[in-house]
Structure formats: C-alpha cells, structure tokens
Design a protein around this motif. Structure first.
Motif, PDB file in Angstrom:
ATOM      1  N   ALA A   1       2.213  -4.025  15.703  1.00 26.83           N
ATOM      2  CA  ALA A   1       1.792  -2.980  16.461  1.00 26.83           C
ATOM      3  C   ALA A   1       3.270  -2.161  16.876  1.00 26.83           C
ATOM      4  N   THR A   2       3.338  -0.927  16.663  1.00 27.65           N
ATOM      5  CA  THR A   2       4.366   0.063  17.017  1.00 27.65           C
ATOM      6  C   THR A   2       3.902   0.962  17.833  1.00 27.65           C
ATOM      7  N   ASP A   3       4.978   1.986  18.522  1.00 35.57           N
ATOM      8  CA  ASP A   3       4.567   2.926  19.393  1.00 35.57           C
ATOM      9  C   ASP A   3       3.751   3.858  18.587  1.00 35.57           C
ATOM     10  N   SER A   4       3.820   4.016  17.379  1.00 35.02           N
ATOM     11  CA  SER A   4       3.086   5.157  16.731  1.00 35.02           C
ATOM     12  C   SER A   4       1.871   4.496  15.857  1.00 35.02           C
ATOM     13  N   GLY A   5       1.486   3.576  16.548  1.00 35.77           N
ATOM     14  CA  GLY A   5       0.314   2.972  15.722  1.00 35.77           C
ATOM     15  C   GLY A   5       0.636   1.624  15.154  1.00 35.77           C
ATOM     16  N   LYS A   6      -0.312   1.111  14.440  1.00 36.16           N
ATOM     17  CA  LYS A   6      -0.020  -0.331  13.837  1.00 36.16           C
ATOM     18  C   LYS A   6       0.479  -0.022  12.358  1.00 36.16           C
ATOM     19  N   ARG A   7       1.274  -1.004  12.003  1.00 39.40           N
ATOM     20  CA  ARG A   7       1.912  -0.932  10.387  1.00 39.40           C
ATOM     21  C   ARG A   7       1.129  -2.245   9.771  1.00 39.40           C
ATOM     22  N   LEU A   8       1.034  -1.912   8.525  1.00 40.01           N
ATOM     23  CA  LEU A   8       0.133  -2.892   7.783  1.00 40.01           C
ATOM     24  C   LEU A   8       1.271  -3.222   6.508  1.00 40.01           C
ATOM     25  N   GLY A   9       1.053  -4.272   6.026  1.00 41.99           N
ATOM     26  CA  GLY A   9       1.565  -4.952   4.741  1.00 41.99           C
ATOM     27  C   GLY A   9       0.522  -5.650   3.997  1.00 41.99           C
ATOM     28  N   ALA A  10       0.370  -5.229   2.773  1.00 43.63           N
ATOM     29  CA  ALA A  10      -0.799  -5.854   1.950  1.00 43.63           C
ATOM     30  C   ALA A  10      -0.320  -6.148   0.592  1.00 43.63           C
ATOM     31  N   GLU A  11      -1.035  -7.182   0.003  1.00 43.42           N
ATOM     32  CA  GLU A  11      -1.088  -7.417  -1.441  1.00 43.42           C
ATOM     33  C   GLU A  11      -2.001  -6.767  -1.952  1.00 43.42           C
ATOM     34  N   ILE A  12      -1.621  -6.262  -3.300  1.00 44.96           N
ATOM     35  CA  ILE A  12      -2.592  -5.560  -4.134  1.00 44.96           C
ATOM     36  C   ILE A  12      -3.456  -6.602  -4.667  1.00 44.96           C
ATOM     37  N   ASP A  13      -4.718  -6.594  -4.763  1.00 42.44           N
ATOM     38  CA  ASP A  13      -5.449  -7.511  -5.489  1.00 42.44           C
ATOM     39  C   ASP A  13      -6.069  -6.940  -6.617  1.00 42.44           C
ATOM     40  N   THR A  14      -6.486  -5.715  -6.504  1.00 39.99           N
ATOM     41  CA  THR A  14      -7.030  -4.862  -7.784  1.00 39.99           C
ATOM     42  C   THR A  14      -6.559  -3.510  -7.750  1.00 39.99           C
ATOM     43  N   ALA A  15      -6.122  -3.161  -8.814  1.00 42.23           N
ATOM     44  CA  ALA A  15      -5.487  -1.770  -9.222  1.00 42.23           C
ATOM     45  C   ALA A  15      -6.061  -1.176 -10.301  1.00 42.23           C
ATOM     46  N   PRO A  16      -5.972   0.095 -10.287  1.00 45.25           N
ATOM     47  CA  PRO A  16      -6.679   0.866 -11.386  1.00 45.25           C
ATOM     48  C   PRO A  16      -5.605   0.714 -12.451  1.00 45.25           C
ATOM     49  N   PRO A  17      -5.947   1.102 -13.836  1.00 38.42           N
ATOM     50  CA  PRO A  17      -5.002   1.041 -15.165  1.00 38.42           C
ATOM     51  C   PRO A  17      -4.069   2.208 -14.840  1.00 38.42           C
ATOM     52  N   SER A  18      -4.149   3.307 -14.196  1.00 37.46           N
ATOM     53  CA  SER A  18      -3.056   4.231 -13.843  1.00 37.46           C
ATOM     54  C   SER A  18      -2.044   3.857 -12.828  1.00 37.46           C
ATOM     55  N   TRP A  19      -2.345   2.668 -12.114  1.00 39.82           N
ATOM     56  CA  TRP A  19      -1.319   2.475 -11.019  1.00 39.82           C
ATOM     57  C   TRP A  19       0.210   2.190 -11.556  1.00 39.82           C
ATOM     58  N   ARG A  20       0.518   1.627 -12.538  1.00 41.50           N
ATOM     59  CA  ARG A  20       1.637   1.611 -13.264  1.00 41.50           C
ATOM     60  C   ARG A  20       2.273   3.008 -13.550  1.00 41.50           C
ATOM     61  N   GLN A  21       1.579   3.775 -13.808  1.00 38.90           N
ATOM     62  CA  GLN A  21       2.063   5.181 -14.158  1.00 38.90           C
ATOM     63  C   GLN A  21       2.349   6.018 -12.871  1.00 38.90           C
ATOM     64  N   PHE A  22       1.508   5.638 -11.757  1.00 32.07           N
ATOM     65  CA  PHE A  22       1.725   6.234 -10.459  1.00 32.07           C
ATOM     66  C   PHE A  22       2.981   5.675  -9.812  1.00 32.07           C
ATOM     67  N   LEU A  23       3.181   4.145  -9.964  1.00 30.57           N
ATOM     68  CA  LEU A  23       4.616   3.725  -9.659  1.00 30.57           C
ATOM     69  C   LEU A  23       5.529   4.236 -10.536  1.00 30.57           C
ATOM     70  N   MET A  24       5.811   4.674 -11.499  1.00 33.05           N
ATOM     71  CA  MET A  24       6.838   5.230 -12.529  1.00 33.05           C
ATOM     72  C   MET A  24       7.018   6.537 -11.779  1.00 33.05           C
ATOM     73  N   GLN A  25       5.898   7.438 -11.473  1.00 28.77           N
ATOM     74  CA  GLN A  25       6.072   8.782 -11.276  1.00 28.77           C
ATOM     75  C   GLN A  25       6.910   8.627  -9.592  1.00 28.77           C
ATOM     76  N   SER A  26       6.226   7.714  -8.816  1.00 29.11           N
ATOM     77  CA  SER A  26       6.786   7.676  -7.548  1.00 29.11           C
ATOM     78  C   SER A  26       8.482   7.135  -7.544  1.00 29.11           C
ATOM     79  N   LYS A  27       8.872   6.192  -8.433  1.00 29.94           N
ATOM     80  CA  LYS A  27      10.029   5.855  -8.789  1.00 29.94           C
ATOM     81  C   LYS A  27      11.166   7.108  -9.138  1.00 29.94           C
ATOM     82  N   ARG A  28      10.426   8.018 -10.154  1.00 27.59           N
ATOM     83  CA  ARG A  28      11.229   9.210 -10.372  1.00 27.59           C
ATOM     84  C   ARG A  28      11.417  10.132  -9.185  1.00 27.59           C
TER      85      ARG A  28
END
Length: 157
Positions: free
Chosen positions: A123-150
């Motif tokens: 709980a923070t001043d601007s609302g709650k903050r959440l950390g989660a483990e990804i259980d199921t991701a689409p095949p394009s998730w790695r490509q999205f990560l690479m794009q985010s890294k760039r």
C-alpha cells in the motif's frame, strides 16, 4: 613528595603515551571501524535480490487492465521481466488474497494477455503496488520484452 628521579620518569612517560600508545589506539580503532563497515556492506550485498532475468521499464504510457473475477481495474506498469511484472497506482479495492489475475498490457500499439500469480501487494500513497509472477504469457511476450529493452536503453542514452 616527588623525588627528582620519579619526576624524570613521568616526563618520559608523557611523550611515550602521546607518540606511541595514543596513535596505536587510534589506528586500532580505525581498523576496527573499517572492518565493521566492510562486514555490514557485505551483508547488504548478500541481502540484495538475485534475479535470473533483468527487469525492463516498458515504454511510456504502458498500462495494464487487471481482471480478477468480476473486478476490473487499471494500473501503470512499473517494470517487466521474462517471469515477472510490477504494477502501481492500483485502486484500494484491489484484494490482497487473489490467486490468479488476468492482465492485458496495452502499450506501443501491442496488447499482451498474461495470466499471473500475485506475490506481494504494497500500500502506497498513490494506491496499491503489486508484484506478480507470470504464469502464462503469449508467444509474442519475448518480442515485447526485447522491444521494451531497446526503448529503455534508448531513453537512458
């Protein structure tokens, strides 16, 4: 009363104290302080998180639509990795004891549908903050990560 030989002995002890014992004591104290700091610093390094995958900050304006049962809310994506995600600015109606959440990340014109397991909620001043483990991701998730890294590397430069 002091005899002349006793007075001379005391006069010899004063310089010996100031020139030998005092510097030796200060040196030992300084070394002890350095060792204590080094010990505490090594404990801090051991206590740091050891991650298998690096975290990336997605492009500006990447938000997530979180669905748990009938409840749907929106939050901002803090960071992502291959196996985890962190969200912030979640409303207070967000429950702490949810088993699985469906998250749709909208950003850069791409929608990513994820199934996650919450690990922690803060709980923070601007609302709650959440950390989660990804259980199921689409095949394009790695490509999205690479794009985010760039994007995060180009913003740092």
């Amino acid at each position: 009363m002091l005899y002349h030989p006793d007075f001379i002995v005391y006069l010899w002890l004063v310089p010996i104290f100031f020139l030998v014992f005092l510097p030796l004591t200060l040196s030992l104290g300084s070394d002890l302080l350095k060792l204590t700091r080094r010990f505490l610093r090594s404990r801090e390094l051991l206590a740091k998180e050891k991650r298998r995958d690096p975290r990336f900050i997605p492009g500006k304006g990447a938000f997530a639509e979180i669905t748990a049962g009938d409840t749907t809310c929106t939050g901002l994506v803090c960071n992502i990795s291959r196996l985890g995600i962190s969200l912030k600015h979640l409303p207070d109606i967000f429950f702490d004891k949810m088993d699985k959440l469906t998250i749709v990340i909208r950003g850069d014109g791409v929608d990513q549908n994820l199934l996650v397991k919450p690990k922690w909620v803060l709980a923070t001043d601007s609302g709650k903050r959440l950390g989660a483990e990804i259980d199921t991701a689409p095949p394009s998730w790695r490509q999205f990560l690479m794009q985010s890294k760039r994007l995060s590397q180009s913003e740092l430069a």
